[in-house]
Design an enzyme around this catalytic site. Sequence first.
Site, PDB file in Angstrom:
ATOM      1  N   HIS A  38      -1.769   1.337  -3.027  1.00  7.58           N
ATOM      2  CA  HIS A  38      -2.995   0.560  -3.198  1.00  7.58           C
ATOM      3  C   HIS A  38      -2.778  -0.538  -4.224  1.00  7.58           C
ATOM      4  O   HIS A  38      -2.036  -0.365  -5.187  1.00  7.58           O
ATOM      5  CB  HIS A  38      -4.149   1.476  -3.654  1.00  7.58           C
ATOM      6  CG  HIS A  38      -5.495   0.847  -3.516  1.00  7.58           C
ATOM      7  ND1 HIS A  38      -6.055   0.065  -4.494  1.00  7.58           N
ATOM      8  CD2 HIS A  38      -6.401   0.874  -2.492  1.00  7.58           C
ATOM      9  CE1 HIS A  38      -7.233  -0.362  -4.100  1.00  7.58           C
ATOM     10  NE2 HIS A  38      -7.473   0.106  -2.895  1.00  7.58           N
ATOM     11  N   ASP A  46      -7.990   4.086   3.241  1.00 11.53           N
ATOM     12  CA  ASP A  46      -7.945   3.492   4.580  1.00 11.53           C
ATOM     13  C   ASP A  46      -7.215   4.392   5.572  1.00 11.53           C
ATOM     14  O   ASP A  46      -7.555   4.435   6.751  1.00 11.53           O
ATOM     15  CB  ASP A  46      -7.258   2.121   4.527  1.00 11.53           C
ATOM     16  CG  ASP A  46      -8.019   1.133   3.666  1.00 11.53           C
ATOM     17  OD1 ASP A  46      -9.222   0.991   3.884  1.00 11.53           O
ATOM     18  OD2 ASP A  46      -7.410   0.524   2.774  1.00 11.53           O
TER      19      ASP A  46
END
Length: 438
Positions: A315, A372
């Site tokens: 991330h 995600d």
Amino acid sequence: MAKEKPAPAQKTFTLTNDQTGKSVKLPVLDGTIGPPVIDVRKLYEETGHFTFDPSFTATGSCKSRLTYIDGEEGILMHRGYTIEELTKHSSFLEVAYLLLYGDLPTQKEFDAFEHNITYHTMVHEQINYFYRGFRRDAHPMAVMCGVVGGLSAFYHDSLDIWDPKQREISAHRLIAKIPTLAAMTYKYSIGQPFVYPRNDLSFAENFLYMCFALPAEPYKINPVLANAMDKIFILHADHEQNASTSTVRLAGSSQANPFACIASGIASLWGKSHGGANQEVLEMLDEIGSIDRIPEFIKRAKDKNDPFRLMGFGHRVYKNRDPRAEVLKGAADEVLDDLGIDDPMLDIARELERIALQDEYFIERKLFPNVDFYSGIILRAMGFPTSMFTVLFALARTVGWISQWKEMIEEPSLRIGRPRQLYTGPAQRPYVPIAKRK
């Protein structure tokens, strides 16, 4: 009589120009938690210099009391409450209230808020005709940009941004109506009739009902799916000053109406580098194709000369763990177990997850599955096509956008946003008539 304690001295940061030897002291501001910031607002006035920070990765663009992120420690908090606590004990609408008003509601406050949202879920009947102007194969985000921006043509009674009551009405309308518009967008894309909202259902239940119910047969609420949907909404409600939130704030600083501002956020979120990440996860799983090909793609991911990248791992902000992913991992397991789906793509996802959590290459580089990765798995299992993933992200993020917008409008020092630049084009030059140009 006791003497008053002197106020603490203002912390400053001294900047020295190597060419002139002149120095300027800039104030240093402290937040509640997190790194201090250097106040450069008078830098140009005092030195004739701007700061240069492409992508604003080292720039605090505003003061905010809504959301705090510590990427190094893997912390996400809304108004002081950790995301783990909120997803465990709260609901999306309660988190929406928290973001909008600053504190968790009492039962009486929550009942009134829930009633307001529930009874604003219907949209003007004329909006149904908007959809007929779009092609059936239009991307759902393209449709959402249009219909959300068009809301300002229907709700003239809540466009005065300086009226606190009208701001509140607009906020309630957006939180309530965007799920309805999102469901309508999905139904339109698959050629099914629109399904009107029901006031007896919870926020997440109502959304799933509007997406998957059919006039020909009763729709049965699945509590496992509704619970997972609610968690997805909470986890995507706000995420500090990301690209789409900054877009909403910049649009709002011009005194644009709130519906236009949220439409601008939807347009920004549509970018593949922002809201499209969970769609890319499913596209990657589709490219891998089968479990026996996973070692081949793991090898490619480790090859710095190979353009292939594992989507949904690591991330930009979180450097140790994504706290949202840990919550969704449990929800993903519950959904897959409850539905008992035999889907090769979901099997690939689970095997990739297992490898990433055990392989030293991924562990050393902190390439952990992020939010995600898990949200894409859950949404696919529920039956949503990948083209709808970013729409659901926008649905949840609307509460963060409108809370950020509301906070900005209520700031006494509000001014229109106006970033500066480092100009690198030609200096002034004379105009040459076209007949004399070579």
